[in-house]
Design a protein around this motif. Sequence first.
Motif, PDB file in Angstrom:
ATOM      1  N   LEU A 148       0.509  -1.176  -0.050  1.00  0.00           N
ATOM      2  CA  LEU A 148       0.069  -0.070  -0.117  1.00  0.00           C
ATOM      3  C   LEU A 148       0.769   1.328   0.116  1.00  0.00           C
ATOM      4  N   VAL A 149       2.051   1.032   0.761  1.00  0.00           N
ATOM      5  CA  VAL A 149       2.651   2.397   0.718  1.00  0.00           C
ATOM      6  C   VAL A 149       3.460   2.539  -0.511  1.00  0.00           C
ATOM      7  N   ARG A 150       3.967   1.526  -1.236  1.00  0.00           N
ATOM      8  CA  ARG A 150       4.771   1.692  -2.647  1.00  0.00           C
ATOM      9  C   ARG A 150       3.627   2.361  -3.576  1.00  0.00           C
ATOM     10  N   TYR A 151       2.438   1.727  -3.323  1.00  0.00           N
ATOM     11  CA  TYR A 151       1.206   2.097  -4.530  1.00  0.00           C
ATOM     12  C   TYR A 151       0.949   3.539  -4.272  1.00  0.00           C
ATOM     13  N   ALA A 152       0.520   3.999  -2.802  1.00  0.00           N
ATOM     14  CA  ALA A 152       0.506   5.482  -2.397  1.00  0.00           C
ATOM     15  C   ALA A 152       1.478   6.489  -3.287  1.00  0.00           C
ATOM     16  N   GLY A 153       2.774   5.771  -3.045  1.00  0.00           N
ATOM     17  CA  GLY A 153       3.946   6.838  -3.668  1.00  0.00           C
ATOM     18  C   GLY A 153       3.843   6.657  -5.103  1.00  0.00           C
ATOM     19  N   ALA A 154       3.592   5.748  -5.733  1.00  0.00           N
ATOM     20  CA  ALA A 154       3.558   5.609  -7.160  1.00  0.00           C
ATOM     21  C   ALA A 154       2.271   6.319  -7.776  1.00  0.00           C
ATOM     22  N   ALA A 155       1.057   6.114  -7.189  1.00  0.00           N
ATOM     23  CA  ALA A 155       0.005   6.791  -7.566  1.00  0.00           C
ATOM     24  C   ALA A 155      -0.285   8.331  -7.174  1.00  0.00           C
ATOM     25  N   LEU A 156       0.616   8.659  -6.020  1.00  0.00           N
ATOM     26  CA  LEU A 156       0.352   9.855  -5.382  1.00  0.00           C
ATOM     27  C   LEU A 156      -1.065   9.976  -4.730  1.00  0.00           C
ATOM     28  N   ASP A 157      -1.559   8.750  -4.096  1.00  0.00           N
ATOM     29  CA  ASP A 157      -2.494   8.683  -3.333  1.00  0.00           C
ATOM     30  C   ASP A 157      -2.469   8.516  -1.937  1.00  0.00           C
ATOM     31  N   HIS A 158      -2.216   9.381  -1.080  1.00  0.00           N
ATOM     32  CA  HIS A 158      -1.808   9.293   0.146  1.00  0.00           C
ATOM     33  C   HIS A 158      -2.912   9.367   1.063  1.00  0.00           C
ATOM     34  N   ASN A 159      -4.154   9.168   0.596  1.00  0.00           N
ATOM     35  CA  ASN A 159      -5.391   8.992   1.507  1.00  0.00           C
ATOM     36  C   ASN A 159      -4.983   8.288   2.837  1.00  0.00           C
TER      37      ASN A 159
END
Length: 130
Positions: free
Chosen positions: A19-30
């Motif tokens: 989830l952390v990796r995806y948040a960084g790649a997608a710029l979705d830091h909800n």
Amino acid sequence: MEKGAELPPLQVRLTRADLVRYAGAALDHNPIHWNERFAKEVGLPDVIAHGMLTMGVAGRVVTEARVGTLVSYSARFTRPVVVPDDDKGALVELSAKVGAVLDNGDLRIDITARFDGRTVLGKAIAIVRP
């Protein structure tokens, strides 16, 4: 492939690190995707996976089967994938079958994504050109 043909099933684990990796790649830091306290305050059972991450993981059941070129892919988000704070993460179980052979020869692949025994995507459909 003919209508009704099943693709090989796939199981994918999602961890908090994913989830952390995806948040960084997608710029979705909800914070519902990384902060347990916040997720619970807004009524969720715990941190949940990003919907688009879940959809992307589900699409792997088609792409890894190598049945052709993915032309389109759509899905609705029906339930969250709750990701525990442990080393095992959440197990997403994927299956797919040919729902139809279209007039132009393309295949409509119907995808089922389950977490904890319940579907998490609705109308998950991939169109594949063999």
